[in-house]
Design a protein around this motif. Sequence first.
Motif, PDB file in Angstrom:
ATOM      1  N   ARG A 125      29.930  59.439  45.612  1.00 54.55           N
ATOM      2  CA  ARG A 125      30.052  59.498  44.156  1.00 54.55           C
ATOM      3  C   ARG A 125      29.378  58.294  43.503  1.00 54.55           C
ATOM      4  N   PRO A 126      28.737  58.486  42.352  1.00 49.18           N
ATOM      5  CA  PRO A 126      28.168  57.332  41.644  1.00 49.18           C
ATOM      6  C   PRO A 126      29.241  56.337  41.244  1.00 49.18           C
ATOM      7  N   VAL A 127      28.918  55.067  41.401  1.00 50.97           N
ATOM      8  CA  VAL A 127      29.864  53.999  41.090  1.00 50.97           C
ATOM      9  C   VAL A 127      30.315  54.073  39.635  1.00 50.97           C
ATOM     10  N   VAL A 128      29.384  54.342  38.717  1.00 51.24           N
ATOM     11  CA  VAL A 128      29.735  54.305  37.298  1.00 51.24           C
ATOM     12  C   VAL A 128      30.621  55.472  36.894  1.00 51.24           C
ATOM     13  N   SER A 137      25.008  48.354  33.559  1.00 49.23           N
ATOM     14  CA  SER A 137      24.561  47.340  34.517  1.00 49.23           C
ATOM     15  C   SER A 137      23.532  47.928  35.478  1.00 49.23           C
ATOM     16  N   GLY A 138      23.058  47.094  36.387  1.00 50.36           N
ATOM     17  CA  GLY A 138      22.121  47.552  37.406  1.00 50.36           C
ATOM     18  C   GLY A 138      22.735  48.509  38.396  1.00 50.36           C
ATOM     19  N   TYR A 139      24.046  48.660  38.385  1.00 52.31           N
ATOM     20  CA  TYR A 139      24.697  49.575  39.316  1.00 52.31           C
ATOM     21  C   TYR A 139      24.632  51.027  38.864  1.00 52.31           C
ATOM     22  N   VAL A 154      20.390  46.232  43.094  1.00 50.87           N
ATOM     23  CA  VAL A 154      20.754  45.192  42.137  1.00 50.87           C
ATOM     24  C   VAL A 154      20.205  43.833  42.585  1.00 50.87           C
ATOM     25  N   ARG A 155      19.741  43.066  41.630  1.00 52.46           N
ATOM     26  CA  ARG A 155      19.258  41.714  41.896  1.00 52.46           C
ATOM     27  C   ARG A 155      20.442  40.773  42.037  1.00 52.46           C
ATOM     28  N   LEU A 186      24.883  42.239  35.713  1.00 54.28           N
ATOM     29  CA  LEU A 186      23.827  42.242  36.722  1.00 54.28           C
ATOM     30  C   LEU A 186      22.835  43.366  36.458  1.00 54.28           C
ATOM     31  N   SER A 187      21.578  43.133  36.813  1.00 54.20           N
ATOM     32  CA  SER A 187      20.524  44.126  36.579  1.00 54.20           C
ATOM     33  C   SER A 187      19.908  44.568  37.898  1.00 54.20           C
ATOM     34  N   ALA A 188      19.217  45.689  37.883  1.00 54.63           N
ATOM     35  CA  ALA A 188      18.559  46.218  39.082  1.00 54.63           C
ATOM     36  C   ALA A 188      17.126  45.720  39.158  1.00 54.63           C
ATOM     37  N   GLU A 189      16.628  45.570  40.383  1.00 54.16           N
ATOM     38  CA  GLU A 189      15.242  45.165  40.585  1.00 54.16           C
ATOM     39  C   GLU A 189      14.467  46.143  41.468  1.00 54.16           C
TER      40      GLU A 189
END
Length: 412
Positions: A125-128, A137-139, A154-155, A186-189
Amino acid sequence: MEVNADNWQQPPFNRWAYWHIEDILPTQPILRGTGPVRALPAVEALDPLQVNVIRSNGEEATVADVLADTYTDAYVVLQDGGLVAEWYGSEGAADRPHATMSITKSVVGAVAGVLADRGLLDVGRPVVDIVGELAGSGYAGATVRDILDMRSGVRFREDYTDPQSEVRLLSDWLGTRGLYEYLVGLSAETAHGQRFLYRSAESDVLGWVCERVSGTPMAELISTLIWQPMGAEFDAEILCDTVGTAIHDGGLCATARDLARFGQLLLDGGVVPEDGDDGVRTVIGPRWLREAWAVDADARSVFIESPNEVSMPGGWYRNQLWFRPGLFGDVLLCLGIHGQMIHVSRRTRTVCVKFSTWPQAQQPRFMQDTLRAFDAVGGALSGRQRMGDKHRLPGIVSGMTRRSGAGNPGQC
């Protein structure tokens, strides 16, 4: 100078502080309850301290030499569930909890395994969908499986020496605005699922997910799902941030004996002995651990591309657990910085626990020598023939740098 929240991770203060966390920082209790304690019957065996080992630099030594040289605070050795040896330094005792650092991650992973087995947690399942606060967030787009195996995009840099790395910034937030407030920023990279990169933030998100699907705080989850049913002998505790959130990535404090019981639980496939027709009680669904031990090409390929292939050639990471080829077969590891370790060998049926207070968070030679020592202990106790030396390069212990407020950085 007194031990305090700013210096507790620094030598020489850490040698006392790791045995007295509750006197320095806020914690929440993890109760063992009133149920039966899993016995650790003493067994007669060879003295593991006198077992010979070849250090990572090629020099010969005994296990006693390695333990003495690596700032050991305590150790416990089990074989087939029997107590072979244990020892405690001057500040410690069999009934005193010690900081376990990132061994916490493996215990939180076990909580997730129980919740999944009970149908409360869908790892696909998606975390969000579970923690809506992370939608910005990046998640966003990451699944629970991605964070279990530390494969989100995530960075988050786990760099203990850089005060501007994400792991150090997270430490600052614990004493100000709190753990979860930091995670949402936090953001994704990169794309989720395509890489393995050890990051403490993944375990913190996993803990948040477990709390949300169960409606229960982490201290109580560990108590009711792991500590009590596995037959813990003593209460444990977990560090919490300024708003009372448990630190899922490195806050557990527990006794060496109870960590040995946890290691034995992992060795035995998630079950413990019990009187009755079946003779065992399931704590962690066996599929969870079978999947973790059964390395596949995907798990290996992402591990090869990570920095940890240097420290654990041939290894993999699954369900918040480390695995590596050892001298006597594959070994499961629960690791924490400053030298905390649970070493579980299926082939030799041994569990070795070590508490330490290394002067630095990462001491690659100390880690490799300890791994070799525990491999050798298992081989000697079981009479097994070694399978070849896989430890070709020095390693890095993964963990968590921690700042306990606005003072100087500590590590956890």
